[in-house]
Design an enzyme around this catalytic site. Structure first.
Site, PDB file in Angstrom:
ATOM      1  CD  GLU A  85     -11.645   7.082  13.868  1.00 43.85           C
ATOM      2  OE1 GLU A  85     -12.528   6.877  14.685  1.00 43.85           O
ATOM      3  OE2 GLU A  85     -11.184   6.204  13.131  1.00 43.85           O
ATOM      4  CB  CYS A 354      -4.172  -1.230   9.321  1.00 43.38           C
ATOM      5  SG  CYS A 354      -2.547  -0.578   9.538  1.00 43.38           S
TER       6      CYS A 354
HETATM    7  N1  SAH Z   1      -4.763   4.792   1.383  1.00 41.89           N
HETATM    8  C1  SAH Z   1      -3.453   4.457   1.870  1.00 41.89           C
HETATM    9  C2  SAH Z   1      -3.277   4.812   3.322  1.00 41.89           C
HETATM   10  C3  SAH Z   1      -4.147   4.034   4.284  1.00 41.89           C
HETATM   11  S1  SAH Z   1      -3.101   2.995   5.116  1.00 41.89           S
HETATM   12  C4  SAH Z   1      -3.171   3.003   1.608  1.00 41.89           C
HETATM   13  O1  SAH Z   1      -4.061   2.306   1.132  1.00 41.89           O
HETATM   14  O2  SAH Z   1      -2.040   2.571   1.810  1.00 41.89           O
HETATM   15  C5  SAH Z   1      -4.092   1.830   5.812  1.00 41.89           C
HETATM   16  C6  SAH Z   1      -3.449   0.473   5.665  1.00 41.89           C
HETATM   17  O3  SAH Z   1      -4.300  -0.475   6.316  1.00 41.89           O
HETATM   18  C7  SAH Z   1      -3.358   0.054   4.228  1.00 41.89           C
HETATM   19  O4  SAH Z   1      -2.257  -0.770   4.010  1.00 41.89           O
HETATM   20  C8  SAH Z   1      -4.641  -0.749   4.104  1.00 41.89           C
HETATM   21  O5  SAH Z   1      -4.658  -1.544   2.985  1.00 41.89           O
HETATM   22  C9  SAH Z   1      -4.628  -1.490   5.407  1.00 41.89           C
HETATM   23  N2  SAH Z   1      -5.926  -2.025   5.786  1.00 41.89           N
HETATM   24  C10 SAH Z   1      -7.135  -1.593   5.382  1.00 41.89           C
HETATM   25  N3  SAH Z   1      -8.114  -2.341   5.930  1.00 41.89           N
HETATM   26  C11 SAH Z   1      -7.501  -3.247   6.704  1.00 41.89           C
HETATM   27  C12 SAH Z   1      -7.992  -4.283   7.552  1.00 41.89           C
HETATM   28  N4  SAH Z   1      -9.289  -4.488   7.710  1.00 41.89           N
HETATM   29  N5  SAH Z   1      -7.081  -5.044   8.190  1.00 41.89           N
HETATM   30  C13 SAH Z   1      -5.746  -4.795   8.071  1.00 41.89           C
HETATM   31  N6  SAH Z   1      -5.245  -3.833   7.304  1.00 41.89           N
HETATM   32  C14 SAH Z   1      -6.109  -3.065   6.621  1.00 41.89           C
END
Ligand code: SAH
Length: 364
Positions: A85, A354
């Site tokens: 996505e 995110c």
């Molecule tokens: N794997 C990398 C890139 C993904 S970024 C990383 O972890 O940074 C996606 C971002 O969204 C990351 O900061 C992750 O922790 C955050 N994220 C994941 N689930 C989320 C949620 N349910 N609510 C808000 N942020 C979230």
């Protein structure tokens, strides 16, 4: 776009060398999404390319626009049938950011993130990563959709009020996947995105987000010191972090701290520490104290910025922190001279925020 393949087709067709530059300019600079629109090419060559070559390396399975029209999510079908996505987000009118995915699924399995739930499918190629930008640029321009193989009913119906024609200014690697687990392909995409002959984005307009892989942080500092780094920290003590982010068992907070110190020595660039506020889990005053202590222990307070993020619902397992808990937490950080902001979440109603990218169809 697979430039090598294009080169081969042009060579085999006996075209002069400058054709490649013409097509590259049309695709990368003028954002054409169909060869039929490249008027500098002969009719024969246009139809040959239409037949033999696809600009994008994936098909568009679905496009969904949020109610407030500030975010648009596209589900992409890869040639092997896997899905990933990509999300287009407006920070203000006509000014768009793209959230790129670098994997189909994700192997990290963070408890609060929808991407990990579906498991890991595969790494994206460099081309599949950069094509997400080509796709959105064409989409913003509202070009022909034929080459995008986008079902007609999704085009127009999902057009934001002010979207088309706006410019695409920022890129964040915050979609599906962990960039440092697919570094070779992410590296290739970063080269192409910053290549003045191709996309020509400034390094400072691009951010790479990691769940905290130390070697990856060092590689980013060595290869792309001007590209922004964001770290998904979320917890400032090992036991809790390992409980919700299994990667912490392999690379703990001490290892992350050491990598950040090295990063600062090399780049002197600001780093974003992302911190999702999860009610009753990591939002107490004691959690704020632990976070402040950890951030201070890294050193270079002026180069660290804590981004508090509101949790986007993915499973019902967690809930959003209350306004009171957030302000208590944030005030503690401010009193301790830690740079902090609360990030506004975009894309929640298309499940394009995110942590909500699950790589599944939602409309039918
Ligand atoms: N794997 C990398 C890139 C993904 S970024 C990383 O972890 O940074 C996606 C971002 O969204 C990351 O900061 C992750 O922790 C955050 N994220 C994941 N689930 C989320 C949620 N349910 N609510 C808000 N942020 C979230």
């Amino acid at each position: 776009m697979n430039i090598e393949k294009l080169k081969k087709i042009l060579e085999e067709a006996g075209e002069p060398k400058f054709r490649l530059a013409q097509v590259k300019k049309a695709v990368f600079k003028d954002s054409v999404s169909s060869f039929a629109d490249i008027s500098t090419l002969s009719k024969n060559l246009r139809s040959l390319l239409e037949k033999e070559f696809k600009i994008l390396s994936f098909d568009i399975e679905e496009i969904k626009t949020s109610g407030n029209k500030f975010s648009v999510k596209a589900l992409l079908r890869l040639p092997d049938g896997n899905f990933t996505e990509t999300v287009l987000l407006a920070s203000r009118e006509g000014n768009w950011s793209v959230c790129l995915s670098c994997q189909a699924g994700c192997p990290l399995n963070c408890a609060f993130c929808a991407t990990g739930k579906g498991g890991f499918k595969r790494d994206l190629t460099g081309e599949e990563i950069t094509d997400q930008i080509l796709f959105w640029r064409g989409w913003l321009k509202n070009d022909s959709t034929r080459a995008l193989s986008c079902p007609d009913e999704y085009v127009g119906a999902s057009s934001p009020d002010y979207g088309r024609g706006g410019s695409l200014s920022n890129i964040v690697f915050m979609g599906m996947g962990e960039p440092f687990l697919n570094w070779e392909n992410v590296k290739k995409s970063l080269r192409d995105l910053t290549d003045p002959e191709l996309f020509g984005f400034g390094s400072r307009a691009i951010s790479v987000s990691t769940a905290g892989l130390p070697e990856g942080i060092l590689k980013l500092a060595a290869d792309f010191p001007q590209i922004n780094l964001a770290v998904s920290l979320h917890f400032a003590e090992d036991v809790k972090r390992s409980q919700f982010m299994p990667i912490n068992k392999k690379h703990n907070l001490a290892a992350l701290k050491e990598a950040l110190r090295q990063y600062f020595l090399k780049t002197r660039r600001k780093v974003m520490l992302e911190y999702i506020m999860l009610s009753g889990i990591n939002d107490s005053l004691a959690d704020a104290e632990k976070l402040a202590a950890y951030v201070k222990s890294i050193g270079k307070l002026q180069l660290l910025h804590v981004n508090l993020i509101s949790y986007n619902d993915t499973s019902g397992e967690f809930s959003v922190s209350s306004a009171k808990a957030i302000s208590r937490f944030q005030n503690y950080l401010i009193q301790n001279r830690i740079n902090t902001t609360m990030r506004k979440s975009l894309g929640g109603d298309v499940e394009g925020a995110c942590g909500q990218l699950a790589g599944k169809r939602s409309m039918i």
